[in-house]
Scaffold this motif. Structure first.
Motif, mmCIF file in Angstrom:
data_model
loop_
_atom_site.group_PDB
_atom_site.id
_atom_site.type_symbol
_atom_site.label_atom_id
_atom_site.label_comp_id
_atom_site.label_asym_id
_atom_site.label_seq_id
_atom_site.Cartn_x
_atom_site.Cartn_y
_atom_site.Cartn_z
ATOM 1 N N THR A 73 0.799 -1.230 0.000
ATOM 2 C CA THR A 73 0.000 0.000 0.000
ATOM 3 C C THR A 73 0.829 1.277 0.000
ATOM 4 O O THR A 73 0.418 2.279 -0.583
ATOM 5 N N ASP A 74 1.984 1.275 0.647
ATOM 6 C CA ASP A 74 2.766 2.501 0.784
ATOM 7 C C ASP A 74 3.518 2.834 -0.499
ATOM 8 O O ASP A 74 3.891 1.945 -1.273
ATOM 9 N N VAL A 109 16.119 2.588 -9.950
ATOM 10 C CA VAL A 109 15.311 2.927 -8.785
ATOM 11 C C VAL A 109 14.157 1.936 -8.702
ATOM 12 O O VAL A 109 13.511 1.628 -9.708
ATOM 13 N N LEU A 110 13.911 1.418 -7.503
ATOM 14 C CA LEU A 110 12.748 0.578 -7.243
ATOM 15 C C LEU A 110 11.625 1.468 -6.728
ATOM 16 O O LEU A 110 11.757 2.104 -5.677
ATOM 17 N N LEU A 111 10.538 1.536 -7.490
ATOM 18 C CA LEU A 111 9.365 2.318 -7.105
ATOM 19 C C LEU A 111 8.253 1.376 -6.685
ATOM 20 O O LEU A 111 7.986 0.381 -7.367
ATOM 21 N N GLN A 112 7.612 1.681 -5.578
ATOM 22 C CA GLN A 112 6.452 0.918 -5.121
ATOM 23 C C GLN A 112 5.276 1.876 -4.995
ATOM 24 O O GLN A 112 5.303 2.799 -4.168
ATOM 25 N N VAL A 113 4.272 1.696 -5.838
ATOM 26 C CA VAL A 113 3.114 2.590 -5.863
ATOM 27 C C VAL A 113 1.847 1.745 -5.959
ATOM 28 O O VAL A 113 1.671 0.977 -6.911
ATOM 29 N N GLN A 114 1.001 1.848 -4.958
ATOM 30 C CA GLN A 114 -0.282 1.148 -4.918
ATOM 31 C C GLN A 114 -0.155 -0.354 -5.209
ATOM 32 O O GLN A 114 -0.894 -0.930 -5.994
ATOM 33 N N GLY A 115 0.849 -0.952 -4.584
ATOM 34 C CA GLY A 115 1.038 -2.391 -4.702
ATOM 35 C C GLY A 115 1.730 -2.849 -5.970
ATOM 36 O O GLY A 115 1.900 -4.057 -6.171
ATOM 37 N N THR A 116 2.143 -1.929 -6.824
ATOM 38 C CA THR A 116 2.850 -2.267 -8.055
ATOM 39 C C THR A 116 4.323 -1.919 -7.901
ATOM 40 O O THR A 116 4.673 -0.806 -7.483
ATOM 41 N N VAL A 130 13.028 6.274 0.310
ATOM 42 C CA VAL A 130 12.205 7.426 0.674
ATOM 43 C C VAL A 130 10.756 6.976 0.650
ATOM 44 O O VAL A 130 10.332 6.256 -0.265
ATOM 45 N N ARG A 131 9.988 7.396 1.650
ATOM 46 C CA ARG A 131 8.578 7.033 1.731
ATOM 47 C C ARG A 131 7.703 8.275 1.623
ATOM 48 O O ARG A 131 8.095 9.356 2.071
ATOM 49 N N PHE A 132 6.534 8.102 1.027
ATOM 50 C CA PHE A 132 5.621 9.205 0.796
ATOM 51 C C PHE A 132 4.295 8.930 1.500
ATOM 52 O O PHE A 132 3.842 7.778 1.564
ATOM 53 N N ASP A 133 3.662 10.006 2.005
ATOM 54 C CA ASP A 133 2.388 9.830 2.675
ATOM 55 C C ASP A 133 1.244 9.793 1.668
ATOM 56 O O ASP A 133 1.470 9.850 0.443
ATOM 57 N N ASN A 156 -0.761 11.971 0.764
ATOM 58 C CA ASN A 156 -0.885 13.193 -0.026
ATOM 59 C C ASN A 156 0.286 13.379 -0.990
ATOM 60 O O ASN A 156 0.383 14.405 -1.663
ATOM 61 N N GLY A 157 1.182 12.391 -1.051
ATOM 62 C CA GLY A 157 2.320 12.458 -1.954
ATOM 63 C C GLY A 157 3.508 13.209 -1.398
ATOM 64 O O GLY A 157 4.479 13.453 -2.110
ATOM 65 N N ALA A 158 3.473 13.576 -0.127
ATOM 66 C CA ALA A 158 4.579 14.291 0.505
ATOM 67 C C ALA A 158 5.561 13.312 1.137
ATOM 68 O O ALA A 158 5.175 12.225 1.614
ATOM 69 N N VAL A 159 6.828 13.692 1.170
ATOM 70 C CA VAL A 159 7.855 12.825 1.752
ATOM 71 C C VAL A 159 7.670 12.721 3.256
ATOM 72 O O VAL A 159 7.428 13.723 3.944
ATOM 73 N N ILE A 160 7.777 11.506 3.763
ATOM 74 C CA ILE A 160 7.720 11.274 5.207
ATOM 75 C C ILE A 160 9.125 11.450 5.773
ATOM 76 O O ILE A 160 10.053 10.740 5.374
#
Length: 370
Positions: free
Chosen positions: A97-98, A109-116, A360-363, A365-369
């Motif tokens: 989910t994150d 770069v490994l991107l994880q967006v909405q389970g993909t 790096v993790r995003f909340d 709203n798309g902002a960096v945590i």
């Protein structure tokens, strides 16, 4: 002994340069572009061209001669002792989910967006070269093994240069447990992958799109070139990638991946089409000397201009600190990026150079945590 070895090395490089020159002069121009569409200005009967650069990048022989005579590139002040962060492999596998971004090194770069799970220009090899004993070698090992990756759903390839399209890496990804990923590539790369037995491939022209799960991808124009040998320059297309979640999602997120590029009006065109991005992966290395690299590789100052032009909320500098592809030292780009940010009035936390392996993790709203 050291002087003798150095002279021998220079002699070898000089011989290779002469052979390269001869091969380029003998190269034929008989290639026919099977994708040629005369209605598209970036198509040519032989291949492809940039939107805002009339000529092909040139000066290779002059640059290589300078490298031989001047002893470039210069070693980094840190003696290649780059800090490496061990990614949380368990968390990456469990994440469904994150939104995260993990810099593996170079343009990977490994991107994880909405389970993909999406991987950009993956390379795990020790050299960015067709040869195991020659060519740019990896100075920083990958922070995780390929077999530690979560299942990769999509691989984005920006162009066919060896540091962006690595044969051993894509072959291994194609054999991953759970089935091969979808390879999204520019025009002309699919036949090469098919010859390797990689068939889950979709090739796109500039501005064309593809979808996977809840994600939508567009291949977009950037200023660069392609070649995998001495005689096939610009026969296959190159480009950057955008990635957007579906418009009706509760947690929208957008990414721009530049691949390799010089600075051009293409970024204004991208901003006009897409507006802004939550995350941008922008190259900051392999920029010296500027007389040769300017049309094909941005420097940190140009990278900041891209960040501003496409209205990126948060950018990560890639394409540095892994392979020596140019004349600046491997540890110079982050320092130059800091200077460029300051001059442009960009906040330090808005455009960063990560450590190898850093996530790096995003909340929501798309902002960096933090």
């Amino acid at each position: 002994m050291v002087g003798t070895a150095a002279r021998s090395c220079r002699a070898t490089r000089t011989g290779l340069l002469l052979a390269l020159s001869a091969t380029l002069m003998l190269a034929a121009c008989g290639h026919k572009n099977p994708y040629y569409d005369p209605a598209k200005p970036h198509h040519t009967p032989e291949g492809f061209r940039n939107n805002y650069l009339d000529r092909k990048p040139d000066g290779l022989l002059k640059w290589q001669w300078q490298r031989i005579t001047q002893g470039l590139p210069k070693p980094p002040a840190n003696n290649y002792a780059f800090p490496i962060v061990r990614p949380d492999v368990v968390a990456l596998h469990a994440n469904k989910t994150d939104t995260t971004a993990t810099w593996i090194g170079h343009a990977t770069v490994l991107l994880q967006v909405q389970g993909t799970n999406v991987l950009t220009d993956p390379i795990w090899s020790k050299r960015a070269s067709p040869l195991s004993f020659m060519g740019p070698k990896r100075h920083v090992p990958p922070p995780m093994d390929m077999n530690e990756l979560p299942h990769i759903d999509v691989v984005l390839i920006s162009h066919n240069h060896y540091d962006h399209l690595d044969r051993a890496t894509v072959e291994q990804l194609n054999k991953q447990d759970g089935g091969p990923p979808l390879f999204l590539v520019p025009l002309g790369i699919k036949p090469w992958l098919n010859d390797l037995g990689i068939t889950n491939v979709k090739e796109l022209d500039w501005w064309e799109s593809a979808s996977q799960g809840s994600l939508n991808f567009h291949l977009v124009p950037v200023q660069h070139w392609s070649a995998r040998s001495l005689t096939d320059r610009q026969e296959t297309l190159w480009g950057g990638w955008t990635m957007h979640t579906n418009k009706d999602t509760a947690t929208p997120f957008s990414v721009f991946f530049a691949g390799d590029t010089g600075f051009s009006k293409d970024f204004e065109d991208i901003a006009t089409r897409f507006g802004s991005f939550d995350l941008a992966l922008i190259p900051i290395g392999a920029y010296a000397p500027r007389w040769f690299m300017q049309t094909q590789h941005v420097d940190p100052a140009d990278a900041v201009k891209i960040h501003q032009t496409i209205k990126s909320a948060y950018s990560i500098g890639v394409h540095w600190g892994t392979f020596e592809m140019a004349d600046e030292s491997l540890d110079e780009p982050p320092l130059a990026l800091a200077e460029a940010r300051k001059k442009a009035g960009v906040a330090d936390q808005a455009f960063v150079a990560l450590k190898h392996g850093e996530t790096v993790r995003f909340d929501k709203n798309g902002a960096v945590i933090p």
